[in-house]
Design a protein around this motif. Structure first.
Motif, PDB file in Angstrom:
ATOM      1  N   GLY A 138      56.500  30.814 -26.438  1.00 28.21           N
ATOM      2  CA  GLY A 138      56.978  31.830 -27.366  1.00 28.21           C
ATOM      3  C   GLY A 138      56.160  31.986 -28.627  1.00 28.21           C
ATOM      4  O   GLY A 138      56.538  32.758 -29.526  1.00 28.21           O
ATOM      5  N   ALA A 139      55.045  31.260 -28.727  1.00 29.27           N
ATOM      6  CA  ALA A 139      54.272  31.280 -29.974  1.00 29.27           C
ATOM      7  C   ALA A 139      53.793  32.680 -30.338  1.00 29.27           C
ATOM      8  O   ALA A 139      53.745  33.052 -31.518  1.00 29.27           O
ATOM      9  N   ARG A 140      53.447  33.454 -29.350  1.00 28.30           N
ATOM     10  CA  ARG A 140      52.919  34.798 -29.611  1.00 28.30           C
ATOM     11  C   ARG A 140      53.931  35.664 -30.353  1.00 28.30           C
ATOM     12  O   ARG A 140      53.556  36.518 -31.159  1.00 28.30           O
ATOM     13  N   GLN A 141      55.214  35.429 -30.109  1.00 29.06           N
ATOM     14  CA  GLN A 141      56.250  36.213 -30.771  1.00 29.06           C
ATOM     15  C   GLN A 141      56.354  35.899 -32.258  1.00 29.06           C
ATOM     16  O   GLN A 141      56.857  36.710 -33.035  1.00 29.06           O
ATOM     17  N   LEU A 142      55.882  34.715 -32.656  1.00 32.32           N
ATOM     18  CA  LEU A 142      55.979  34.290 -34.050  1.00 32.32           C
ATOM     19  C   LEU A 142      54.733  34.560 -34.874  1.00 32.32           C
ATOM     20  O   LEU A 142      54.834  34.789 -36.084  1.00 32.32           O
ATOM     21  N   ARG A 143      53.572  34.515 -34.247  1.00 29.03           N
ATOM     22  CA  ARG A 143      52.321  34.460 -35.014  1.00 29.03           C
ATOM     23  C   ARG A 143      52.192  35.575 -36.047  1.00 29.03           C
ATOM     24  O   ARG A 143      51.756  35.341 -37.172  1.00 29.03           O
TER      25      ARG A 143
END
Length: 348
Positions: A138-143
């Motif tokens: 899910g990192a892409r959703q936060l960056r």
């Protein structure tokens, strides 16, 4: 083991080395004065952790937050796993108070859910516990939301950047848990056993290796060593009932031990900062960042190796220690300074 005077001198030396750490490649060191915030008013901060009910990660920040008049609130799915008298203020997203900033400690399901719920708040990612260097799903959703990223040490910062899938600089602030390191007064023959979590639950996952650690503790006791157990907050206490279980946090208890043995985790570098060497129990299924293993005097995968490993235990070299621990002293203040700047629109 060294006498008390030698231990004290070594501790002073470690503090000098660790306090002077500078940023490594891709990781930016942070001095307190350079980021002193004007703080026009006390901040209201919401915090969402990868361990949804894991308030023990936020607790070390409470004293500094209170000194500043800030309100920290940990977001939890419900109150079912919050112990009576827990000092960390908690709220569900539906009942959360007004806030100026959202802090996430990872990109797990719960932080992502909270980030979606509070999409209008500025966001910061702060590593308060170790995460593997592999990019989270899910990192892409936060960056794109993150105004700044922080970690306790250069080594943790590199792992956290990998976890978030970013090449952005990471602010190294130190670990708030090291702001009040215990004085090391090792008791002859005392070994601290540092547990992890045997069974996963809704708050978080488990780390394999407990059977190896249990067998190692028994070998050490049979050899004449005294065993003191430092329990992970979510560990099954009944597994360790045959030993003395520390009534104070594991980091504080480490000051009593000649050496420690356990499953490598966030507390390992901090224990070495106290001046106590650590031996790592490594299970083939265990996956942790390399820096947690780098601070180990040695690692064992068979309980038969526990006694000789403890007998030969030693601290890592100064460079490894500084890289894994980060700066000591004032860490909670540095972290909250970064949060203040992010909340007021001043990102990295």
């Amino acid at each position: 083991m060294s006498d008390e005077r030698g231990s004290h001198a070594a501790a002073l030396s470690r503090r000098a080395v660790l306090g002077g750490v500078v940023g490594a490649a891709g990781v930016v060191g942070l001095g307190g004065s350079a980021w002193a915030s004007s703080r026009p008013r006390p901040l209201r901060v919401l915090i969402a952790t990868n361990e949804p009910w894991g308030t023990y990660h936020v607790k070390p920040l409470l004293a500094e937050a209170a000194r500043r008049g800030w309100r920290l609130t940990q977001l939890v799915p419900d109150l079912s796993q919050i112990a009576p008298g827990d000092p960390v203020p908690v709220a569900t997203p539906a009942d959360a108070p007004p806030a100026d900033l959202l802090v996430v400690t990872g990109a797990g399901d719960w932080p992502l859910e909270c980030a979606a719920r509070f999409r209008r708040l500025p966001a910061v990612a702060s590593s308060l516990a170790y995460l593997g260097p592999k990019e989270a799903a899910g990192a892409r959703q936060l960056r794109g939301r993150l105004r700044v990223i922080t970690s306790s040490s250069p080594a943790e910062g590199r792992a956290f950047a990998g976890y978030l899938g970013t090449r952005r600089p990471v602010r190294v602030v130190g670990s708030p848990q090291t702001d009040a390191l215990p004085t090391r007064k090792p008791e002859p023959g005392l070994v601290l056993v540092v547990t992890s979590v045997t069974h996963p639950d809704g708050t978080g996952a488990a780390a394999p290796g407990t059977e190896l650690l249990l067998a190692s503790a028994e070998r050490l006791r049979a050899s004449g060593r005294k065993i003191l157990v430092g329990l992970h907050p979510r560990e099954d206490r009944s597994l360790w009932a045959q030993y003395e279980i520390s009534t104070v946090p594991t980091l504080e208890a480490s000051g009593r031990a000649e050496a420690a043995v356990g499953i490598p985790g966030t507390v390992f570098p901090l224990i070495t900062a106290v001046g106590t060497p650590v031996v790592g129990c490594v299970d083939p299924a265990l996956t942790v960042p390399d820096y947690l293993v780098s601070v180990c005097s040695s690692t064992i995968d068979d309980a038969a190796g526990a006694v000789p490993a403890i007998a030969a235990a030693h601290l890592p070299d100064a460079a490894t220690l500084a890289d894994a621990v980060g700066p000591i002293g004032g860490s909670a203040g540095r972290l909250l300074d970064v949060w203040a700047h992010a909340a007021h629109g001043r990102a990295d």
